[in-house]
Design an enzyme around this catalytic site. Structure first.
Site, PDB file in Angstrom:
ATOM      1  N   ASP A 349       0.850  -1.185   0.000  1.00 34.08           N
ATOM      2  CA  ASP A 349       0.000   0.000   0.000  1.00 34.08           C
ATOM      3  C   ASP A 349       0.892   1.244   0.000  1.00 34.08           C
ATOM      4  OD1 ASP A 349      -2.788   1.029   0.442  1.00 34.08           O
ATOM      5  OD2 ASP A 349      -1.803   1.940   2.174  1.00 34.08           O
ATOM      6  N   GLU A 378       1.479   0.285  -4.884  1.00 34.80           N
ATOM      7  CA  GLU A 378       0.988   1.548  -5.404  1.00 34.80           C
ATOM      8  C   GLU A 378       2.185   2.499  -5.489  1.00 34.80           C
ATOM      9  OE1 GLU A 378      -3.472   2.331  -3.836  1.00 34.80           O
ATOM     10  OE2 GLU A 378      -1.981   2.356  -2.256  1.00 34.80           O
TER      11      GLU A 378
END
Ligand code: CA
Length: 666
Positions: A349, A378
């Site tokens: 993340d 990400e």
């Protein structure tokens, strides 16, 4: 990743009373670094050894309890300071089943009792560590659990799933609703008779299930019975090395959640599906009160210019992976999940918050365990960070990392339009000007002589060195589902046309080079009833509604066919950028919203000599020139048959609106 700012602020306010004085930032670098791998609890029946790293502590102690919450300590044991900031204590008796917390004194003040960050088992709501015999957490057959075979990263088809969403629907036919065990049940059916749960995943053909955060997070009260209205995605980490208790059948006994998580992994492995965990090391669910911060105030986090917590996560804090003991924590944590839980991949993340050196070390260390373990994330942050861009694991730096992949927002928004402008159309719904973004996705964000990088929506240059560094996708848990997005951005289109757009988007993801990624339920035209940031919406918004499988069987069959096509044809998953440049050529077309390319020469050992892939995002038929010879149609807008649906052979073809076609020559 969008979520918990309000939640975090409430906690900060509540916890002002336990605010701690942090040293000036530079002082953290002077803290000694411990390189041993025995922090936390090392257990054997006759002996428990506890080790805690806390250089600033003046005193440290461990408190033992009979339960995971409440009650008075059974015993308090001082920890003894040793070298490199490590405090330790040994208990020479069997304390299996007891709970414990650490506490340190800094500047004359005892901070809050917390489990250590390395805790591998905790009691209810993760407030205390638990002494567990690891051998007793293994389900039967665990020693024989093996990762399913994976040859290349580009063979991966990811299915992004929240543990609860697969089973929480009344119509799932699954008994253990919302639980890890829900992913172990086979033979489950909807009332319409369609396979659900794990059988559905097997039939669909995905290679990897990527689970939204399933380590212990804060926002669900584990002491309360399952409530379909109380739900969370889980992006508020509490104990990184422990499974979430609300997904277990018993959150009080710390061994149960471990065993049931392993049962889930084994059940998926037994069916040939690998398991990826979404990991959120970039921030903690609370800031001042976190386990990290109560034991070594400030150290694990980055600071802003005023000396307070910087906040690139937009959740109240950001961790400092460039500091030795934070990097060590991340690396040891993923290694632990890969070995103890047999996990096959990690999705980071807000990976852009981490530094590249950490991500490279993560990848290198995991590949030593098994070179098929996959790492991606990400490639962005949610706010400004003091870490300079040249050190960040952001998308544009992906090519500088080894075996680390990033999500392609270029392709995602090329397909459906800008993520933050829901009314905006994309390539599939008829917006012109996104052709180069789509072509960039087709070549997996690598360098290709026919892509005009000046015309791409976001990136101005190739950012992947190799195709496996790109995750191509159209939708994920964040934002609207693809189906809802099409309803919002193309309200004038008939449902039949929106289904065409939806299938076209699926075909674009599943025929493009790189790693394919599907949001769970996209194959059922998943809807969240128009909700976007559904991180705490109830089950009836977030669940997979299994009645949609029978209702939209044609869409399901189409996605299943696309996955099978990808698996059957190595040309769709070439293993190097050089191979893509050699075999993949775009047709020069003057029409907007039309992209076509050939893959020639039995690329990557494919049985098909020539492949022609065409995407038409226009509302009308398009006719254009194609290379000569007879082409067999394997995919059209309605169906897929690799033996051939039709044939075309006069040097030109016509493609219907909102349609993907795949043709081949033997
Ligand atoms: Ca929890």
């Amino acid at each position: 990743m969008k979520r918990l700012q309000v939640f975090t602020l409430v906690f900060i306010t509540l916890l002002m009373s336990c605010k701690t004085t942090m040293p000036i930032v530079g002082a953290y670098d002077a803290y000694p670094v411990y390189t041993g791998t025995d922090l936390g609890l090392t257990w054997s029946p006759g002996k428990s050894v506890f080790k805690l790293w806390s250089p600033p502590a003046e005193e440290a102690r461990i408190l033992f309890y009979a339960d995971g919450q409440g009650g008075s300590p059974l015993k308090t044991l001082p920890l003894k300071k040793g070298k490199k900031g490590v405090w330790s204590a040994t208990v020479k008796e069997n304390i299996e089943g007891q709970f414990y917390a650490f506490q340190v004194k800094i500047k004359g003040q005892w901070l809050a009792e917390v489990p250590d960050p390395y805790a591998k088992a905790v009691g209810v709501n993760g407030k205390r560590g638990m002494v567990v015999d690891p051998a007793k957490t293994n389900p039967s057959g665990w020693d024989n659990d093996r990762r399913p075979v994976l040859k290349n990263y580009t063979d991966i088809v990811i299915y992004e799933l929240h543990v609860r969403d697969l089973s929480s629907d009344d119509n799932s036919g699954i008994r253990n609703k919302g639980k890890f065990l829900g992913l172990t049940e086979t033979g489950t059916r909807s009332k319409e008779g369609e396979a659900t749960g794990i059988d559905h995943l097997v039939d669909l053909g995905v290679t990897h299930v990527h689970l939204l955060p399933s380590y212990d997070y804060l926002s669900i009260d584990e002491s309360k019975p399952y409530d379909p209205k109380v739900y969370n995605w889980g992006y508020d980490p509490q104990n990184y090395n422990v499974p979430e208790g609300s997904y277990a059948t018993n959150a009080e006994n710390g061994a149960v959640r471990i065993r049931e998580f392993k049962q889930m992994v084994k059940a998926l492995h037994d069916k040939g599906i690998r398991v990826i965990l979404d990991v959120v090391y970039n921030h903690t669910g609370v800031t001042e009160a976190s386990n990290f911060n109560q034991l070594v105030p400030g150290y694990y986090y980055r600071q802003n210019e005023k000396g307070g917590f910087s906040d690139a996560s937009a959740c109240g804090n950001e961790t400092a992976s460039e500091r030795a003991m934070m990097r060590k924590f991340i690396v040891e944590s993923v290694k632990y999940w890969a070995t103890e839980y047999h996990l096959d991949g990690f999705r980071f993340d807000l990976m852009g918050i981490h530094d590249m050196e950490t991500m490279n070390e993560v990848s290198r260390e995991l590949r030593k365990i098994d070179p098929s373990i996959f790492v991606y994330g990400e490639g962005w942050t949610a706010g400004a960070s003091p870490l300079p861009d040249e050190r960040k694991a952001i998308k544009k730096n992906t090519h500088l990392m080894e075996n680390v992949a990033a999500f392609s927002d270029d392709m995602r928004d090329g397909i459906k339009g800008h993520v933050f402008h829901p009314e905006q159309k994309g390539f599939v719904s008829g917006l012109a000007g996104l052709e180069e973004s789509v072509k960039f996705g087709v070549v997996a964000s690598t360098q290709h002589p026919q892509v005009n990088y000046q015309k791409i929506n976001y990136s101005q240059a190739p950012w992947a060195k190799e195709p496996h560094q790109t995750i191509n996708y159209a939708s994920c848990h964040d934002n609207h589902t693809l189906w809802d997005r099409l309803a919002i951005s193309a309200p004038e289109a008939s449902e039949a046309n929106r289904i065409r757009m939806h299938k076209l988007a699926g075909a674009m993801v599943l025929t493009s080079q790189g790693v394919a990624f599907l949001h769970a339920g996209v194959e059922l035209l998943r809807t969240k009833k128009g909700e976007e940031n559904s991180y705490k919406s109830p089950d009836d918004i977030n669940r997979l509604d299994w009645s949609r499988k029978a209702k939209h069987k044609d869409v399901y069959t189409y996605f299943k066919g696309l996955i099978a096509l990808r698996k059957n044809h190595p040309a769709l998953r070439m293993t190097s950028a050089e191979m893509i440049r050699k075999h993949l050529k775009f047709l020069e077309l003057s029409e907007s919203n039309l992209v076509a390319y050939t893959i020639s020469g039995n690329a990557n050992g494919d049985s098909w000599k020539e492949i022609l892939v065409v995407f038409n995002g226009n509302p009308g038929d398009k006719k254009f020139e194609i290379p000569g010879g007879k082409w067999t149609v394997a995919v059209n807008g309605n169906q897929i048959n690799e033996q051939g649906l039709d044939s075309i052979g006069n040097g030109s073809m016509s493609i219907p609106p909102y349609t993907a076609m795949v043709l081949y020559q033997q």
